[in-house]
Write a protein that holds these residues in place. Sequence first.
Motif, mmCIF file in Angstrom:
data_model
loop_
_atom_site.group_PDB
_atom_site.id
_atom_site.type_symbol
_atom_site.label_atom_id
_atom_site.label_comp_id
_atom_site.label_asym_id
_atom_site.label_seq_id
_atom_site.Cartn_x
_atom_site.Cartn_y
_atom_site.Cartn_z
ATOM 1 N N ARG A 1 121.181 -55.214 126.791
ATOM 2 C CA ARG A 1 119.759 -55.004 127.066
ATOM 3 C C ARG A 1 118.939 -54.745 126.092
ATOM 4 N N PRO A 2 118.558 -56.063 125.417
ATOM 5 C CA PRO A 2 117.520 -55.743 124.013
ATOM 6 C C PRO A 2 116.193 -55.734 124.438
ATOM 7 N N TYR A 3 115.786 -55.502 125.651
ATOM 8 C CA TYR A 3 114.315 -55.306 126.147
ATOM 9 C C TYR A 3 114.237 -53.761 126.614
ATOM 10 N N PHE A 4 112.729 -53.639 126.631
ATOM 11 C CA PHE A 4 112.414 -52.203 127.412
ATOM 12 C C PHE A 4 112.774 -52.203 128.917
ATOM 13 N N HIS A 5 113.189 -51.286 129.373
ATOM 14 C CA HIS A 5 113.199 -50.799 131.086
ATOM 15 C C HIS A 5 112.956 -49.468 130.971
ATOM 16 N N VAL A 6 112.347 -48.867 132.210
ATOM 17 C CA VAL A 6 112.400 -47.552 132.543
ATOM 18 C C VAL A 6 113.595 -47.096 132.732
ATOM 19 N N LYS A 7 114.516 -47.851 133.272
ATOM 20 C CA LYS A 7 115.953 -47.396 133.708
ATOM 21 C C LYS A 7 116.584 -46.948 132.593
ATOM 22 N N PRO A 8 117.232 -45.692 132.675
ATOM 23 C CA PRO A 8 118.041 -45.250 131.701
ATOM 24 C C PRO A 8 119.135 -46.251 131.276
ATOM 25 N N LEU A 9 119.551 -46.143 129.896
ATOM 26 C CA LEU A 9 120.582 -47.243 129.108
ATOM 27 C C LEU A 9 121.938 -46.391 129.365
ATOM 28 N N GLU A 10 122.855 -47.224 129.439
ATOM 29 C CA GLU A 10 123.995 -46.854 129.707
ATOM 30 C C GLU A 10 124.810 -46.247 128.453
ATOM 31 N N LYS A 11 125.535 -45.341 128.571
ATOM 32 C CA LYS A 11 126.141 -44.445 127.085
ATOM 33 C C LYS A 11 126.793 -45.814 126.346
ATOM 34 N N SER A 12 127.330 -46.512 126.907
ATOM 35 C CA SER A 12 127.896 -47.642 125.780
ATOM 36 C C SER A 12 127.025 -48.468 125.224
ATOM 37 N N GLN A 13 125.883 -48.636 125.897
ATOM 38 C CA GLN A 13 124.695 -49.213 125.284
ATOM 39 C C GLN A 13 123.976 -48.467 124.024
ATOM 40 N N LEU A 14 123.685 -47.276 124.239
ATOM 41 C CA LEU A 14 123.234 -46.278 123.239
ATOM 42 C C LEU A 14 124.537 -46.402 122.180
ATOM 43 N N THR A 15 125.635 -46.472 122.334
ATOM 44 C CA THR A 15 126.746 -46.298 121.356
ATOM 45 C C THR A 15 126.673 -47.598 120.443
ATOM 46 N N ALA A 16 126.517 -48.703 121.255
ATOM 47 C CA ALA A 16 126.342 -50.136 120.558
ATOM 48 C C ALA A 16 125.068 -50.100 119.531
ATOM 49 N N TRP A 17 123.998 -49.579 120.077
ATOM 50 C CA TRP A 17 122.813 -49.484 119.051
ATOM 51 C C TRP A 17 123.261 -48.748 117.799
ATOM 52 N N ARG A 18 123.824 -47.402 118.070
ATOM 53 C CA ARG A 18 124.038 -46.628 116.934
ATOM 54 C C ARG A 18 125.024 -47.342 115.966
ATOM 55 N N ASN A 19 126.060 -47.943 116.468
ATOM 56 C CA ASN A 19 126.993 -48.820 115.704
ATOM 57 C C ASN A 19 126.296 -49.796 114.925
ATOM 58 N N TYR A 20 125.355 -50.483 115.388
ATOM 59 C CA TYR A 20 124.719 -51.565 114.906
ATOM 60 C C TYR A 20 124.086 -51.168 113.626
ATOM 61 N N LEU A 21 123.360 -49.992 113.777
ATOM 62 C CA LEU A 21 122.330 -49.214 112.897
ATOM 63 C C LEU A 21 123.264 -49.005 111.826
ATOM 64 N N ASP A 22 124.309 -48.266 112.121
ATOM 65 C CA ASP A 22 125.214 -47.725 111.125
ATOM 66 C C ASP A 22 125.696 -48.854 110.186
ATOM 67 N N TYR A 23 126.064 -50.071 110.767
ATOM 68 C CA TYR A 23 126.223 -50.899 110.007
ATOM 69 C C TYR A 23 125.331 -51.844 108.971
ATOM 70 N N GLU A 24 124.234 -52.037 109.738
ATOM 71 C CA GLU A 24 123.193 -52.583 108.844
ATOM 72 C C GLU A 24 122.669 -51.698 107.904
ATOM 73 N N ILE A 25 122.670 -50.316 107.976
ATOM 74 C CA ILE A 25 122.172 -49.540 106.916
ATOM 75 C C ILE A 25 123.394 -49.332 105.760
ATOM 76 N N LYS A 26 124.457 -49.546 106.311
ATOM 77 C CA LYS A 26 125.462 -49.412 105.171
ATOM 78 C C LYS A 26 125.461 -50.769 104.521
ATOM 79 N N GLN A 27 125.138 -51.840 105.316
ATOM 80 C CA GLN A 27 125.004 -53.093 104.167
ATOM 81 C C GLN A 27 123.795 -52.971 103.205
ATOM 82 N N GLY A 28 122.855 -52.186 103.487
ATOM 83 C CA GLY A 28 121.707 -51.905 102.552
ATOM 84 C C GLY A 28 120.614 -52.817 102.303
#
Length: 371
Positions: free
Chosen positions: A145-172
Amino acid sequence: MVIFSLRSDKLWEAYINWESGGKRWKNVTQLYERLLATPTSKYMQHWQKFQEHVKKHLPSEVVGVDEFLSLRRSVLTELNRSDIETPDEAPPGVEAAPGDEQVGTNVDEETKALQKSIISARQKIHEANVVEAKALWSYEDAIKRPYFHVKPLEKSQLTAWRNYLDYEIKQGKASRVRVLFERCLIACALYEEFWMRLALHLMWLMYLFIRFQEHVKKHLPSEVVGVDEFLSLRRSVLTELNRSDIETPDEAPPGVEAAPGDEQVGTNVDEETKALQKSIISARQKIHEANVVEAKALWSYEDAIKRPYFHVKPLEKSQLTAWRNYLDYEIKQGKASRVRVLFERCLIACALYEEFWMRVGVYVEYFEIWW
């Protein structure tokens, strides 16, 4: 920025088709070079189309004169040919200088070899891009779900965003990190942790500079910078210290055996080392300070944006003003890539407001920048 998206293939293809329509083959090659270094979903198709593009036209039509002449010398050497042109000679198809009538023999063999060389020169870029695209796709595929919605995100989706950010920040790669944060803050707009993480990312700039200073002070100056910079800084430092043992470019840095007659180098090492370390840090201080000022300025505009996502409900006047001010600031800075990114974000939040669509049209037309 759209061009950093894995799904930006259609935009790239439209741009390439536009340049091809005008028969600007060198521009097409330059676009393919950028595309081959950008992770996209159709990376293999782009590589195949690039090869077809090179094989469809004469080498002199698809690359610049300097690259063409350089590659042609290498090819003629490999073919054991004696008609190697000099830099002031014209490429095949252009009238040659008097006495160069022999140029053009075995054209078919030469052309094929040149085309092969042009493709080979981009092979490593493509291979590195394939590895990066596959790594990114695993993270991209996890985002449902890459778009905004008032319905809460699932935990797996929050984890996916965290992991993606971790990876890109690590790449520098700062530009890609910023784009991902912008995408993330649309989908995760209701989650404070991601807004805090962006703020901490800006603070990270301060932390990195502190760590850099610690790194420089922990090692000898000759170990942390190149020889040219070391020798240049050392001359300045010795002049400031009123020392007469200023070395010449062929002399060895402290800790390496000096040339005969240079035994005096190395006296007052502690004082000299501290002064050199200070100079190395000072040389980067301005870059860091400019970066911090810019980050703070951007954050003040960023903080004023309260609704970065699309909604049918009209925006408040203060929000429209915030977007206008932000655009004014970025356009004034003159960094086209950042202006494009901001326009893309603005046109999501302000999609119902014609003034912003008109503004991007005027900007693209005035600066002749492809959107």
